[in-house]
Scaffold this active site. Structure first.
Site, mmCIF file in Angstrom:
data_model
loop_
_atom_site.group_PDB
_atom_site.id
_atom_site.type_symbol
_atom_site.label_atom_id
_atom_site.label_comp_id
_atom_site.label_asym_id
_atom_site.label_seq_id
_atom_site.Cartn_x
_atom_site.Cartn_y
_atom_site.Cartn_z
ATOM 1 N N GLY A 10 18.295 -21.480 -6.472
ATOM 2 C CA GLY A 10 16.437 -20.405 -6.428
ATOM 3 C C GLY A 10 15.882 -20.178 -7.465
ATOM 4 N N GLU A 168 4.888 -19.068 11.200
ATOM 5 C CA GLU A 168 4.701 -19.935 11.068
ATOM 6 C C GLU A 168 5.013 -21.426 12.192
ATOM 7 O OE1 GLU A 168 3.409 -18.533 6.906
ATOM 8 O OE2 GLU A 168 5.879 -19.137 7.464
ATOM 9 N N ASP A 297 18.340 -12.345 -2.765
ATOM 10 C CA ASP A 297 18.424 -12.775 -1.288
ATOM 11 C C ASP A 297 19.987 -12.067 -1.149
ATOM 12 O OD1 ASP A 297 15.599 -13.045 -0.679
ATOM 13 O OD2 ASP A 297 16.703 -14.873 0.688
#
Lengths: 420, 420
Positions: A10, A168, A297
């Site tokens: 990531g 969103e 994260d």
């Protein structure tokens, strides 16, 4: 020659690898169970049929091909042997001098994992495709039906979770039903779609200021989105959602309510927060294990900032790069530094031409916030090719009100399996 | 008001619908089990990671949105009731004045349907994604392995069937291993991939002239493709292919060997050829059922041409349009005409910059044939948007040697299913 093993491709893992690329006396192995890096901030656009998966993802080995000291392996890491400094994957064992764990988070159903089948989350391309399939299929089912009550159910979209992802998604469904699909159906009016955004807390977008959240709520209402705050979900099944005692029948239910750190972190036996994120030292290393770092994260970082750092792409990116620099410093005989996050703010798009942005005291909303949102996302996209094609697709969609990727793609590729 | 029901949104069905669009006294319902029209001639490019699914497919209802007399339904037709002139789908029954069947073909394993699991065919987007997953996964598995014998097996690609699809797939894998992937791996050399094209008959591309087929074979060899003719496959399992008594271990096996008409045709009780294609009259109607037409790959048309018409896009396109014109003529009180195919020739691409084209006595091969191939495919692509993005992607790939869609996308979207 020091061997750095990075788990996860990531933002954190990829940027750590890049910063270690083609450096002397360093050899890097990056392991990921997927073959691609995914630009997650735009994943909702794949779910909402505006972009294709390949436009926001790229093969990790291709991104890193020019760094001759980096090997990329597609494999799943199942354990970390801290004593022997080894990472155990399903098909190989990798010995490390430094380990960088950057496995990210997945969504959680707070003990109700059986809800997943009825309410997919949005973390992978497969899930985005599944959400796209469900939303488009709901419109198709409504068009087929002649029963107004069933049509109404099919055209009800429930999004659980009022954070940026939920906002969103809700905005994009509003956009789709109000603009993209209006001329394509004969039996239904897509504008009549009910889009319900459910939030357990007292307001949507809790990480934003109250004023910006109110502005976003206003924009969402213009797109036909109903917002229900203080509404914890108590049940989900194939037909709908239960909020306290009230039942909402729905054609598609989307989950954007909570995340949890990747389970590999538990194998470290280290302290973790409620989300399972691993508590790290000021240099992002593990307590008593200076050779192990956690980033992105998956890390819980609560030093030198008023509050613990949130799960955001800029945090992961800066942490990945920072760890690489510390490793380079240490192998060159210099001292490690402490991590400081340079706040890049936060932002969320609402439909096709609105957004909200907050960066410290700077606040921007409406059309120009959306333009800034576009520019920022294009800038951070993975490669020149992706930047080019996403820009063109967005330009095309903006002027034509169309969505280029409205394909319902099935799960099953076989013809003959059922006929045996 | 006459009601025309069209089953199938391929080249034949879509072009019939367009020709009937916004005409007086005509109402059209098009039924397809998928929501999208697929530009099948470019499907191999999705399988080979050069294009994204959305670039060669578009929602049928969107393509036909401007025709207010056309309704599109996503549903599966299970039977035709000729007596009551009704089409029976899973969720509705449609009464017709005219019926156009254009359900196409699917691949067949000649009684060995169990081979499908090990050797996917290429007719749908799901299958193209599956093939892409298998081919890219084979390279990943070879990179992970340290055992030369296993690496060799992983890097062996077997394509069964030497028609245009098999040739295009083999050429594309050759291109990928020789150009696209060369710098991305550390443990393997992708150039060493073995690509084996197997054909049961005495030569590849039997529908082309011997000279052009020989030219194609030469070009394939330059891309590292081994061609084995007169080699009927006698067995396929998860590890490889059996040709007579010889065994070929393979990392991925692709099926391009045979097609069979969609099973719905059998419900008509009409005469069919060995492939299950329905024998039609000179006006493409069914014998004794002038109100039922069959078009495209599903029809067996053997009038006024030296040989029965092949399964090609131009045939389907012309037939769909022709049937619509006959219906319009008849409803206006004029006589039906007989179908004549205007030969558009045939063509196949070989890798990145070669092709062969035959049209009557005109024969073209090499780079300029490939340029013609490009122009023709762009011209016939579904929409302006698709034309634009495919052109740009091809231009990008041509100059960069890259493939934009090298994503391995899984079948499973759930995180928690295994943990229950």
């Amino acid at each position: 020659m020091k061997h750095v093993v990075i788990v996860g491709g990531g933002f954190a893992g990829l940027n750590a690898a890049k910063a270690l690329g083609n450096r002397k006396n360093i050899r890097v192995t990056l392991v990921d169970r997927l073959n691609h890096h995914l630009f997650q901030p735009l994943l909702y656009q794949v779910a909402m049929a505006a972009l294709s998966p390949a436009e926001i993802a790229a093969p990790i080995r291709h991104i890193l091909a020019k760094y001759r000291n980096i090997t990329v392996l597609q494999d799943e890491v199942v354990d970390v042997d801290r004593k022997h400094r080894a990472v155990i994957a399903t098909e190989c064992t990798l010995h490390y001098d430094y380990l960088i764990l950057a496995c990210g988070v997945k969504h959680t159903y707070f003990g109700h994992e059986e809800w997943e089948e009825y309410a997919p989350g949005l973390k992978t391309i497969e899930q985005a495709t599944e959400i796209r399939r469900r939303v488009l299929n709901a419109f198709e089912a409504a068009e087929r039906s002649r029963d107004p009550a069933r049509q109404r159910r099919h055209l009800t979209f429930v999004i659980v979770g009022g954070g940026p992802t939920g906002v969103e998604l809700a905005g994009a469904i509003g956009e789709m039903s109000h603009h993209t699909l209006t001329k394509d159906f004969r039996n239904i009016n897509p504008r009549l779609a009910r889009i319900i955004l459910i939030e357990a807390g007292p307001r949507i977008l809790p990480s934003f200021s109250g004023k910006m959240a109110a502005k976003a709520a206003e924009d969402l209402k213009k797109l036909g989105v109903q917002i229900r705050t203080s509404s914890p979900v108590t049940g989900i099944d194939s037909e709908g959602v239960l909020i306290n005692q009230e039942r909402l029948e729905a054609g598609a239910i989307l989950w954007a309510a909570g995340v949890q750190a990747a389970p590999l972190g538990q194998k470290l036996g280290a302290e973790a927060d409620a989300m399972g994120r691993i508590v790290v030292e000021g240099d992002l290393s593990l307590k008593n294990h200076p050779e192990i770092f956690v980033a992105g994260d998956q890390a819980f970082f609560a030093h030198s900032h008023p509050s613990p750092l949130p799960c955001l792409a800029p945090v992961a990116l800066q942490q990945g790069r920072f760890i690489a620099r510390n490793i380079l410093a240490e192998t060159a005989g210099r001292r490690r530094r402490q991590f400081h996050y340079l706040d890049k703010g936060q932002l969320a798009a609402i439909g096709r031409s609105k957004a909200i942005i907050e960066l410290g005291r700077l606040r921007l909303e409406g059309f120009w916030a959306w333009v800034a949102w576009l520019v920022i996302h294009i800038y951070y996209l993975i490669s020149f090719e992706n930047k080019l094609f996403v820009t063109l697709h967005w330009a095309w969609s903006f002027f034509s009100f169309r969505r280029g990727a409205r394909l319902i793609i099935g799960k099953e590729w076989r013809f003959y399996r059922g006929s045996k």
